[in-house]
Scaffold this active site. Structure first.
Site, PDB file in Angstrom:
ATOM      1  N   SER A 220      -3.875 -10.870 -21.350  1.00  0.00           N
ATOM      2  CA  SER A 220      -4.864  -9.956 -21.921  1.00  0.00           C
ATOM      3  C   SER A 220      -6.178 -10.713 -22.112  1.00  0.00           C
ATOM      4  CB  SER A 220      -4.338  -9.361 -23.232  1.00  0.00           C
ATOM      5  OG  SER A 220      -5.157  -8.306 -23.669  1.00  0.00           O
TER       6      SER A 220
ATOM      7  N   GLU B 138       1.312  -1.075 -19.380  1.00  0.00           N
ATOM      8  CA  GLU B 138       0.209  -1.631 -20.147  1.00  0.00           C
ATOM      9  C   GLU B 138       0.027  -0.940 -21.510  1.00  0.00           C
ATOM     10  OE1 GLU B 138      -1.267  -4.345 -19.679  1.00  0.00           O
ATOM     11  OE2 GLU B 138      -0.887  -4.842 -17.581  1.00  0.00           O
TER      12      GLU B 138
ATOM     13  N   HIS C  61       2.101  -3.665 -22.511  1.00  0.00           N
ATOM     14  CA  HIS C  61       1.152  -4.777 -22.555  1.00  0.00           C
ATOM     15  C   HIS C  61       1.741  -5.872 -23.443  1.00  0.00           C
ATOM     16  CE1 HIS C  61      -2.919  -6.350 -22.007  1.00  0.00           C
ATOM     17  NE2 HIS C  61      -3.012  -6.571 -23.308  1.00  0.00           N
TER      18      HIS C  61
END
Length: 566
Positions: free
Chosen positions: A253, A385, A482
């Site tokens: 990320s 995600e 995610h």
């Protein structure tokens, strides 16, 4: 009709706002003689799991000697200073070396983490259950790193893996998730693992360059902190059994975005030799015009005029961040129902600044940086995600009519074409599953673009992956969310069982992924006996390793889907 707001989780949205900002595993390697000998001390007796004390796990650094501890055959050092405090008169200035010390400094627990807004993820029970955050004391003396190694000063020349945490450029730390613990990865791969903290948000990226030449680099001091940590690794890691000429930077990320940024920073050239970007292929840099505008508006919000530096350096962090958040809430266009990195462009936010010096240009926009053309990369994302049902079981009730309405708003005049493209690939998916894949496609698309630009250089390979594995925790609602791949990368699938579920299924995937990252750190090539052949990416074949219960290499697997949402 059930109304589904379906926003990405609060932490992810905060992160986005801050950007504008079955296989055979390698065997555990045997413990080295140096690992059995604790730097001259007698080996521990009595079968203890953890030993610490005088003469145990001591190592020299250029600033003084430090003492860590030994746990199950590995050495650990935590909260090691790589820079001086960043508070007071040091605010907004490039990092300075730590002050040397005499005697032996205890480095057995994590140090301070950068002041930050953690978002509200901890207020959502399901999300907090999954992530199990390790909250730490915040403070501006936060330039600390953590090390796990199988041996000390043994001239083993182990690969070094330096982790950059997520949370955008606004939040996070090198120890805020249990998955970040480096013990198992260091042991599995006979590597040295390093995690670190650095300045975040306005303390790391407030551009006050217009208020004095000493602050010319102020918009990038958070990135310069990471460069300082990498320089510390170069100068000291041999004392911990590491090879300073074999350093891999990897991050997820915002950490992946930091890896991408370092690829384009002249000051970082030569400090790392491989790079891994996990769900972080975002165009995160901001122009100096926008960064200075954000500063000016923040000063106006604070009621500061004239020379602001002394007042900014003395002001409590909470007052500063309250003012900057008010500015961004007022000035920025909203992200919308899902996280889309394309919507970050043009927004005000704290992140790397294209200042012509520290960061000459936005890396990978569109060309890969030439200064790191010889650095091989792994690049990838997860399938779902930010678009999950982690905190909202009701999202699973989405109907096909609900989906069509959402697609009509997101893709005017193209909704049916988008739906058809995704249903072709996953014909039996539920409406919410389809929405999740469609909403996550821009993140996957950013990774494809980054891999394409890297491959076009024809200097070092890029390996592309897509993490498809679905956790069964919480009834499978999180999907391939995610952060879902992090426990597998660190060989912490069991340690992070709240995310993975633990057990043999997770362990099997852990072996494939962790060994790929280890092989890449060692050689620049992720292939190993437990995976199908993983070919480098090129724009024609779009070869992608799909990580799932059965891993496989696919070519052009989502080309039609990506074309439909472009």
């Amino acid at each position: 009709m059930t109304r589904l707001p379906l926003a990405a989780n609060r932490r992810a949205m905060l992160t986005g706002a801050a950007f504008a900002v079955g296989g055979l595993s390698l065997p555990f390697l045997p413990e080295t003689a140096a690992a059995r000998d604790t730097a001259g001390a007698s080996p521990p007796v009595g079968g203890e799991t953890v030993t610490a004390g005088t003469g145990i796990a001591e190592a020299q650094t250029q600033y003084g000697k430090i003492a860590g501890y030994r746990e199950r055959g590995m050495f650990a050092f935590k909260g090691v200073p790589y820079g001086d405090t960043t508070g007071g008169a040091n605010r907004f200035l490039p990092p300075r070396p730590p002050k040397p010390w005499t005697g032996v400094r205890s480095t057995r627990s994590y140090g301070l983490v950068a002041p930050q807004d953690k978002g509200n993820g901890r207020l959502n029970d399901d999300e907090a259950f999954l992530f199990q955050w390790n909250d730490s004391v915040e403070g501006e003396d936060c330039l600390r790193l953590n090390i796990w190694t199988p041996g000390l000063a043994d001239k083993a020349g182990r690969p070094v893996m330096v982790w950059l945490h997520g949370g955008g450029f606004a939040a996070g730390s090198g120890n805020d998730l249990p998955a970040f613990d480096g013990h198992n990865l260091a042991k599995r791969g006979d590597v040295v693992v390093v995690t670190l903290n650095h300045r975040l948000n306005l303390l790391g990226f407030l551009d006050v360059s217009a208020h004095g030449s000493a602050y010319a680099q102020s918009g990038n001091v958070g990135m310069l902190d990471i460069v300082a940590a990498l320089a510390w690794v170069r100068d000291n890691i041999a004392h911990f059994g590491g090879d300073p000429k074999c350093v891999t930077i990897f991050g997820q990320s915002g950490g992946g975005a930091k890896v991408s940024t370092l690829m384009g920073m002249p000051a970082a050239k030569g400090l790392f030799h491989r790079a891994i970007v996990q769900s972080g292929s975002f165009l995160v840099s901001t122009t100096q015009e926008r960064s200075r505008r954000l500063t000016d508006l923040t000063l106006r919000e604070l009621g500061i005029s004239g020379d602001p530096i002394a007042r900014l350096q003395a002001m409590p962090y909470a007052d500063l961040v309250r003012a900057s958040n008010a500015v961004m809430a007022r000035e920025n266009r909203p992200m919308g129902p899902v996280f889309d990195p394309r919507r970050l462009v043009g927004n005000l936010g704290f992140g790397p600044v294209i200042d012509g010096d520290v960061l000459p240009a936005t890396p990978f926009a569109p060309d890969a940086p030439s200064i790191t053309a010889d650095v091989p990369m792994i690049i990838g994302t997860t399938v779902n995600e930010f678009a999950t049902a982690i905190n909202h079981p009701e999202y699973e009730a989405m109907t096909l009519d609900d989906l069509r309405r959402r697609l009509g708003a997101m893709f005017p005049g193209r909704a049916e074409a988008v739906l058809a493209a995704f249903r072709t690939h996953t014909p039996h998916a539920s409406p919410f599953d389809l929405w999740s894949r469609i909403a996550s496609a821009p993140v996957r698309g950013a990774a494809i673009k980054q891999a394409t630009s890297k491959a076009a250089q024809r200097r070092a390979p890029a390996y592309l992956y897509w993490f498809e594995w679905q956790t069964k925790v919480l009834g499978g609602r999180p999907r391939a969310f995610h952060c879902a791949e992090i426990p597998f990368v660190f060989a912490n699938a069991e340690r992070s069982a709240h995310m993975t579920g633990g057990g043999p299924r997770a362990a099997a995937l852990e072996a494939r992924i962790a060994d790929a990252w280890i092989a890449f750190a060692r050689t620049g090539n992720p292939n190993h006996a437990g995976l199908p052949a993983w070919h480098p990416y090129d724009a024609t074949t779009q070869a992608t390793m799909l990580f799932d219960d059965r891993c496989r290499l696919a070519e052009g697997v989502d080309r039609a889907e990506q074309a439909s949402v472009a």
